[in-house]
Every structure is written in C-alpha cells, then in structure tokens.
Design an enzyme around this catalytic site. Structure first.
Site, PDB file in Angstrom:
ATOM      1  N   TRP A 163      91.265  25.505 136.859  1.00 59.02           N
ATOM      2  CA  TRP A 163      91.215  24.265 136.349  1.00 59.02           C
ATOM      3  C   TRP A 163      92.298  23.370 137.149  1.00 59.02           C
ATOM      4  O   TRP A 163      92.830  22.316 136.511  1.00 59.02           O
ATOM      5  CB  TRP A 163      91.596  24.055 134.892  1.00 59.02           C
ATOM      6  CG  TRP A 163      90.524  24.992 134.103  1.00 59.02           C
ATOM      7  CD1 TRP A 163      90.502  26.195 133.697  1.00 59.02           C
ATOM      8  CD2 TRP A 163      89.472  24.521 133.605  1.00 59.02           C
ATOM      9  NE1 TRP A 163      89.402  26.530 133.161  1.00 59.02           N
ATOM     10  CE2 TRP A 163      88.758  25.480 133.050  1.00 59.02           C
ATOM     11  CE3 TRP A 163      88.806  23.185 133.671  1.00 59.02           C
ATOM     12  CZ2 TRP A 163      87.300  25.473 132.490  1.00 59.02           C
ATOM     13  CZ3 TRP A 163      87.433  22.844 133.014  1.00 59.02           C
ATOM     14  CH2 TRP A 163      86.914  24.134 132.440  1.00 59.02           C
ATOM     15  N   LYS A 198      84.060  21.157 134.945  1.00 56.85           N
ATOM     16  CA  LYS A 198      84.463  19.761 134.372  1.00 56.85           C
ATOM     17  C   LYS A 198      84.781  18.793 135.653  1.00 56.85           C
ATOM     18  O   LYS A 198      85.095  19.096 136.984  1.00 56.85           O
ATOM     19  CB  LYS A 198      85.315  19.352 133.433  1.00 56.85           C
ATOM     20  CG  LYS A 198      84.805  19.829 131.977  1.00 56.85           C
ATOM     21  CD  LYS A 198      85.974  19.656 131.240  1.00 56.85           C
ATOM     22  CE  LYS A 198      85.286  19.887 129.490  1.00 56.85           C
ATOM     23  NZ  LYS A 198      86.080  19.364 128.474  1.00 56.85           N
ATOM     24  N   ASP A 419      61.544   8.893 121.277  1.00 58.42           N
ATOM     25  CA  ASP A 419      62.144   8.422 119.840  1.00 58.42           C
ATOM     26  C   ASP A 419      62.470   7.262 119.940  1.00 58.42           C
ATOM     27  O   ASP A 419      63.073   6.733 121.109  1.00 58.42           O
ATOM     28  CB  ASP A 419      63.129   9.497 119.697  1.00 58.42           C
ATOM     29  CG  ASP A 419      64.138   9.293 118.443  1.00 58.42           C
ATOM     30  OD1 ASP A 419      63.541   9.009 117.284  1.00 58.42           O
ATOM     31  OD2 ASP A 419      65.061   8.572 118.660  1.00 58.42           O
ATOM     32  N   GLU A 474      57.283   6.248 119.360  1.00 63.27           N
ATOM     33  CA  GLU A 474      57.705   6.382 117.927  1.00 63.27           C
ATOM     34  C   GLU A 474      58.047   4.966 117.678  1.00 63.27           C
ATOM     35  O   GLU A 474      58.937   4.455 118.042  1.00 63.27           O
ATOM     36  CB  GLU A 474      58.785   7.342 117.568  1.00 63.27           C
ATOM     37  CG  GLU A 474      59.161   7.354 115.978  1.00 63.27           C
ATOM     38  CD  GLU A 474      60.603   7.281 115.807  1.00 63.27           C
ATOM     39  OE1 GLU A 474      60.934   7.868 114.523  1.00 63.27           O
ATOM     40  OE2 GLU A 474      61.404   6.926 116.415  1.00 63.27           O
TER      41      GLU A 474
END
Length: 850
Positions: A163, A198, A419, A474
């Site tokens: 990290w 990350k 959606d 939808e």
C-alpha cells in the site's frame, strides 16, 4: 424500480390517409383500439420495412481517447436528407407534429455514432474499453489505465506493494488518462490474482484520496468489520481456475416468459445465497415451470444490500456477496444448458452516491466535462440520493457501452432489462409527473436528448453484437417509438414493461369489492399499449413485494394464509377466493397484457409476506429476505396448486405460442355477467370474475368453425379447483349472421359455441384439428401433423448424416404411413410423396363438382 404512479399508454389514432413518401416503401399505419359493441380488435397485421438507415460509415482515424463534451464546432456534418425520413412517421402520423424534435435527436445520434467511428474505428471497437482501461495483460506485464483528468498526481497501491505507491507512480496523457506498466517478476505477474488494489490520486486542493478503480472486475469487503469499505480486487485467475462455458446460448424465443430473480434472497435459509446454489437449486424450478428466460437482479456490485442492487458502486464487478465472477459464469452456463436465456437487470440510469466505494469517488469538484456525472442539481437524483451520468461525455459513453459489451462477451448474458429508463428520458426524471399520453409530454425541452442518444447507441450496439439479444425498457411514461428500431427514428428497445397493469390490480384489490370490479377497466388496462411496440406484462414484480406493500396473494388472503393453506381440511371462503383470483389475475395479465410475461421469484406459488432486507429497523434480520420453497414443496399445502397452474399456463404458450400471435380480439366484455371473452391466436379464453354466478350454455364467439375442447381450466382439481368443467366434451360451432358482414354476427364473430362457465374461473379452448384426430388419441396435447413428421425426418437426416440405406428406410416408413392412411394428408403431400397421381385427384375433384 418504480418511479411514480403509472399512467396508461395511449394508442395513437390511425389516420385514414397514411403518409406517402417516395423515399420509403413503408405504407403501414397504426391500428388503434376499437371499442365498439364490447369488442376490441388487434388482429390486423401490417408489414414494416424501411430501407433507409441512419448510420454513416466513415474511414477510421484511431485516437486513444477524446475526453470532452462534444460542442457544435466539433460535431460532424449530417445533412437534413440523412435523417429527414424516419419510419416512425409512417407508423404513427400523429408524430408529424413533433418532426423537428425527432429529426433533431436522430441527427444527434447519427453525428455521435459517426464521430465514434471516425476516432475509434467503430462502435464495436469503442465498446471494448475494458481491453484498455482497468487492469489488462500486455507483453509480460500488467498495464493499468484510469480516466481521471482532475487528478494532479496518481499512484497504484495494493497488497502487492504494501500500500505504498511511491514506486508505482502513474503518468497522465493529453486526454486525462493515467497509466502504468508493471512488468512480471520471475515469470509471474507482479500483482497476484485475487489481491487487493486501489487507485490513489491527489486532487486540486492537494488532498490524496484512495479509490476503487472504476473498471475493477471484482470488489470485496471484510465481513468481520461493520460498515467496512470495499476494496478493489485484481481478478485474473490462471487458466486452470477460469470457468469454461460448455453450452451455447439458447435461441431467442418467439415470446419471453421471464422469471425475475434475486440470487441473494433465493435460499430458504435466512442468509445470502450464492450463484452456485441458485444454479443448482433454483434454476431447475424455473425450467420445470416452463419459463424460457431468467432475469437476474442485483448482479452489479452494490455496497448497500438493501438497495435491491439499484445503487451500483462497481459496474464491471459481480456482486461479491454471492460469489466470484467464475461462479456467476457457472450459473449462466447452467441456465443455458437447461434451455434458459439469461437477462441482466442493468442500471445505467444512475450510480450510487457512495464516495468511498463507488464511481462517485472520482468526482472531486471538477467540471462536468471532466467527470462521469453532471454538476449541480442536474447530476443528482433527489429521490434516489444518487448521481446522474453525463451521457454527452465521450468517456461516459465509452464506460457505459463497454459495460454492456463486457457482460455480453465475458459472461454470455443474452440481453438486458434497463432500469429507470423514465428517469433517463426526461430532465424531470418522472418526479411528480403523471403521464396522460399527450405527446407534448414526450417531445419537448423536458426530454434529455443526450440520454436518448445514448440508449439508441446502446441498443444498436447490443443488437449488432448479439442479433438475438432481448433488451427491455422499464419505462412508465409510454414514450412513443421507444420500442422501434433506431433506423426508423426509434430508441431501439425490443420491449417495454407494462407498468400500469400491476397498479390497476393493486387498486382493485385494495379499494374495491369484487362486485365493483369493472371488466372494461381491466381490459383497457391490459390492452392499452402502442401498436407495433411490444410489452412485457406482469401482475406483480419485485416492486409490489417490497416492505410496506403486499404481494397479490397476501392482499387476497392476508393472515389467513398462516392457518388456512392446508388441503387436509376444506378451504375457507377467503382462501378459496384468494387462490381462484390469484390464478385468474396472473393468467389474464399474461394472456391479454402483452407480447411477453414476467413473474417475480416466489409469486408463482403465492409467496406470502413481503421482502425486507436486513436493516437496523428489523435488527438486521434475513427472515423476510429469503424464499420459503418449503411452502410449495409441502404436498398438503395449497401453494402447490398455484404453482401447478403457473406451470400450466406457461406450457400453454409453449404449445400454442399465443403470446407471439398478433391476433388478439376481445369479443365480449360483460359488466353484468362479469365475463371477458377473447381470442389470442386461435385459442378462445373465457374469464368469469363473478363471485357467485355459474353460467350453463354460455355462448362465446370465435373466428374459426369446427370442434373445440378445453386445453386449460383453472377449476381443475390439480389446480385446487372443483373440477366442474368437462375436459372430454366436444363443443361444435354454429355459424353466426351473414357471412362477411361482421355487424350481423354474434359479438362480431362469425361463429360461436356454448360452454359451462363456473364462477371465478378461467377456461381456454383450442380448435381440434379433426383431419389428424385418431379415435383413441388423447386430445389434450398438441397434435403432430404429417408435415411435422416429414420435417422431423429431414432434420434427423441432416443432423446425423445417415447412410443412404437409413434414408431409404425412413422414406419407406413415411410412405407406408401415407399409403395406409391417405386421409391423414393433403392432396399436395400425397402427390409430392408419389402416393397419388395429380390426374387422379383432378378426376375426383371434377366428379365431386358434378
């Protein structure tokens, strides 16, 4: 996800003078609902063809990225002639008033597509962004790229470097894309598979932040820590651990019968179920009930389980709660092996507001052109507490289009259910908006043209990559041309969800006595859809089952379900009514409501109670976030009857294909009798909603003359009924009125027959093909014709490449059948088979004529 109160989707009126244009051979016109003499007709079939397409192919000039909102000075020139004629004007002349708006959006679509083709090679290449962005293998190294134009500095951190990113600083190119190449070490990847990673970057105020890579393919959370943040996971399993698909995609069905499912809550145990458990235990149930399509919810990673999967944090990652990407592939492959297609419930209408875990974390105050989302109020959905995409941004288009392709290519999905389409279509997102069907509600400054163009690009891409794909919108608004192809000026979806139907049923069940139910209102709600634009009908989906609402079975029977579902004792009036109406409501919705059908997991057997995800308000309980399969599996409980009827009505469509039929004629709507009679295909449906009256010798109209028999009966013993309707009775038709003069016929039908119609039942009749009927033959199934025997024989010969001797034997067998029973085949078949001579038949015809 329900946006607002559903409103009817009005059919545009047909013009008596269809528009003609020398540039098109389309002479089709809309057919509106005809309500006269209690009759509604949808039986006319019109041809559609539009040779003019809206795509422009330009020579590709390939640049890696263009990060900006395209201005007018950047747009490519598209002539008015290219988009002047859209096929939708022929289909719906009422759209002529909004021609300027529709041409404008079609022009924007053509220009955007042409720009992509110029700078990226093609839309298909553009949609392979996942091969460049995120983590990819390139020449014995891992290359990581991330679009973050607002970042001042950037590093890659993770387990692989403790990290500490000081030795893994990234470089930025002119388009705001950061990249780093990390060579393998000792013949092995420097970033191990399944290790955490990350993206660390510094923004304008000098603050360093850590974010999950936008294109990450897997993200997990520490289950031992409450409210722990998610970590990105580098997912690159060795070949021995990668799932290899065994089955090809099933062919596209004539009509989708969709089983909407949530993997996490699919177990009977109070826990989060896995992809493999769902594949092994739930998929066989779906197949057994004769569904042909599974629609999976909550697949995209979402940090908040209770969002039902609609607050997406990581768009390229499968939800880690239920397993790994390889586990999901196992599920999809298992479905394909069972003949089930799989659709993904994809959420491109908004993104989670979560900064730490989601895409929103890349927004650090920069301008709209350097962000995935709009700035200010336009970038925030106040009801959903989520961020809204900037669909005009080049990199947003790359991200979303690539996301669709990723799920198609990597996981073998067969299509999508989009959606929140209403939220995408309009700047007001449907909030506090009641759509009345007035066209000004669809085509105005309130329309988000950028979002419309994105959906046109998305549908064009998906159907180019997978011609048999199924893509469903939808949308509660009923925007015209949403389900017409892009080359006609439409948005390109295959189906829209008929969202007004469940609202009608809920209104009746909550607010009206049975005697107050209007048959006309029911029929209007079920048939009120735009001609040529297909709908998927449903009586209830997950929306109607969430906490605070009730399923249809619970609305009908409520707490009595806890004590009255055993068939070891007579059913109470509440249970008897509830089961009868549950079957009728679902079946009428399926048979009359659209060109496809959807059911949410568990509702097929009347699952009681609601869905309530673990939360602080219920002490983080999973008790209501599961499916009680034991209810339908227990032989003495009445849930099995509703499940058996669900299986039977799906099988009926499997046999007779009535959902795909354009012949839909409602011949009788009787408010007094509470009876609805209609034809779908050549089947005759009779629904008697009266709570008490049974009608003997009830006359129903039909199209074709002949003999009719029962093929499905909700009152049959196996469905928990009383067995009052005889299934072995022949119903012979009688001609009605003057041939060819419909107004003299019975309910505008040229033929009729009489039936027994018990209270609260639905019965379907099919026409017996008497030319193929044998004396002792079971007539409840679908007859096999000689033509089908010949076709099957031909298929077998092609598939197995048999020897000439085998072919000769098969031909002899078929020939012998025809010789022994020549009355089974038409003269044409007999002549082509060499059984009879053409002259012999001509002589017989002449004699018969004399």
């Amino acid at each position: 996800m329900l946006l607002c109160s559903s409103s009817p989707i009005f059919l545009a009126r047909a013009s008596s003078h269809p528009r003609k244009d020398s540039r098109s051979h389309v002479l089709a016109k809309l057919q509106s609902a005809l309500v006269a003499n209690s009759s509604i007709r949808f039986s006319v079939k019109y041809p559609f063809c539009c040779p003019h397409r809206l795509s422009i192919n330009l020579k590709a000039e390939r640049d890696f990225a263009i990060s900006s909102v395209l201005g007018e000075n950047q747009a490519m020139t598209t002539t008015e002639e290219d988009v002047q004629h859209c096929g939708i004007f022929d289909l719906d002349p009422s759209l002529e008033k909004f021609k300027d708006h529709l041409i404008y959006r079609s022009k924007k679509y053509v220009e955007q597509k042409s720009l992509i083709e110029k700078f990226e090679g093609s839309l298909e290449e553009f949609s392979q962004g996942y091969l460049k962005f995120g983590f990819n293998r390139e020449q014995d190294a891992i290359v990581y790229r991330e679009w973050a134009p607002a970042a001042q500095e950037a590093q890659l951190i993770g387990d692989f470097n403790g990290w500490d990113g000081s030795n893994h600083k990234m470089e930025k190119n002119e388009f705001g894309v950061w990249n780093i190449k990390i060579p393998d070490a000792g013949g092995k990847p420097s970033i191990p598979h399944n290790s955490r990673v990350k993206f660390r970057f510094k923004h304008g105020n000098g603050i360093w932040v850590d974010r999950i890579p936008a294109w990450i393919r897997y993200a997990t959370v520490d289950p031992t820590r409450f409210a722990a943040p998610y970590d990105g996971v580098h997912w690159d399993p060795p070949p021995s651990e990668r799932y290899i698909f065994k089955y090809s995609r099933p062919p596209k069905p004539a009509a989708p019968r969709i089983y909407e499912a949530h993997v996490g809550m699919s177990s009977s145990e109070p826990c989060v179920s896995t992809y493999r458990e769902f594949a092994d235990t739930v998929l066989p149930r779906i197949r057994a009930n004769n569904y042909n399509t599974v629609q999976l919810m909550a697949i995209l990673e979402h940090s908040y389980y209770g969002s039902f999967g609609y607050h997406v944090t990581n768009f390229f990652a499968v939800s880690s709660r239920s397993g790994t990407p390889e586990d999901l592939k196992y599920l999809i492959d298992k479905a394909h092996g069972l003949g089930l297609r799989v659709l993904m419930d994809v959420v491109h209408s908004h993104a989670s507001n979560n900064v730490t875990d989601g895409l929103n974390g890349f927004d650090v105050g920069q301008g709209t052109q350097d962000s995935y989302f709009h700035n200010g109020e336009r970038g925030y959905h106040k009801l959903w507490d989520s961020r809204l995409f900037n669909y005009a941004n080049w990199e947003v288009l790359r991200f979303l289009l690539s996301n669709l392709r990723w799920w198609l290519d990597e996981f073998n999905f067969d299509g999508f259910r989009f959606d929140g389409v209403t939220s995408m279509l309009y700047h007001h997102h449907g909030i506090n908006m009641v759509f009345t069907g007035n066209y000004t509600e669809y085509f105005s400054e309130a329309t988000d043209v950028d979002a419309v163009v994105y959906m046109m690009l998305a549908n064009h891409l998906v159907h180019n990559l997978l011609p048999d794909a199924t893509v469903i919108a939808e949308d509660v608004s009923g925007m015209p041309a949403l389900c017409r192809p892009d080359y006609e000026g439409g948005v390109g979806f295959d189906y829209r969800l008929a969202m007004a139907i469940p609202d009608r049923w809920i209104d009746f069940l909550k607010n009206k006595m049975d005697s107050e139910w209007s048959m006309k209102e029911i029929v209007w709600s079920l048939t009120n859809r735009r001609y040529t634009e297909k709908c998927v009908a449903y009586a209830e989906s997950h929306d109607q089952a969430i906490v605070g609402d009730k399923t249809i079975s619970f609305l009908l029977m409520d707490k009595v379900m806890y004590s009255g579902m055993s068939d070891l004792e007579p059913a109470s009036p509440v249970i008897e009514r509830g089961i009868a109406l549950h079957k009728m409501i679902h079946f009428l919705t399926m048979a009359l409501g659209g060109e496809g059908y959807l059911n949410f997991m568990g509702n097929e057997f009347g699952h009681p109670e609601w869905i309530d995800f673990p939360r602080e308000g219920n002490s983080w309980s999973y008790d209501k976030c599961r499916r009680q399969w034991n209810l339908v599996d227990t032989d003495h409980l009445r849930y099995k009857h509703m499940n058996a009827f669900d299986r039977a009505m799906n099988l009926l469509d499997d046999r007779f294909h009535f959902l795909a039929s354009e012949k839909q004629i409602v011949s009788s709507i009787s408010e007094e009798d509470k009876v609805i009679v209609f034809e779908r295909g050549d089947l005759v449906f009779v629904f008697n909603f009266h709570p008490e009256n049974t009608y003997s010798g009830y006359k129903v109209g039909c199209d074709l003359p002949g003999k009719y028999r029962v093929t499905l009966d909700s009152d049959a013993f196996e469905f928990g009924g009383h067995g009052r309707v005889g299934h072995d009775i022949d119903h012979f038709t009688s001609p009605e009125g003057i041939p060819g003069v419909s107004e003299t016929n019975f309910n505008n039908r040229p033929n009729s027959f009489k039936i027994l119609s018990p209270a609260r039942t639905c019965v379907v009749y099919y026409k017996v093909d008497e030319t193929l009927q044998q004396p002792d033959e079971d007539t409840t199934g679908t007859e096999t014709t000689v033509t089908q025997v010949l076709q099957d024989s031909q298929v077998d010969k092609t598939a197995e490449s048999p020897s000439e001797e085998t072919i000769s034997t098969e031909e002899t067998t078929v020939r012998q059948v025809l010789q022994d029973s020549p009355d089974l085949a038409s003269d044409e078949v007999l002549v082509s088979s060499g059984i009879r001579d053409e002259k012999e038949i001509d002589t017989e015809d002449s004699t018969a004529s004399d």
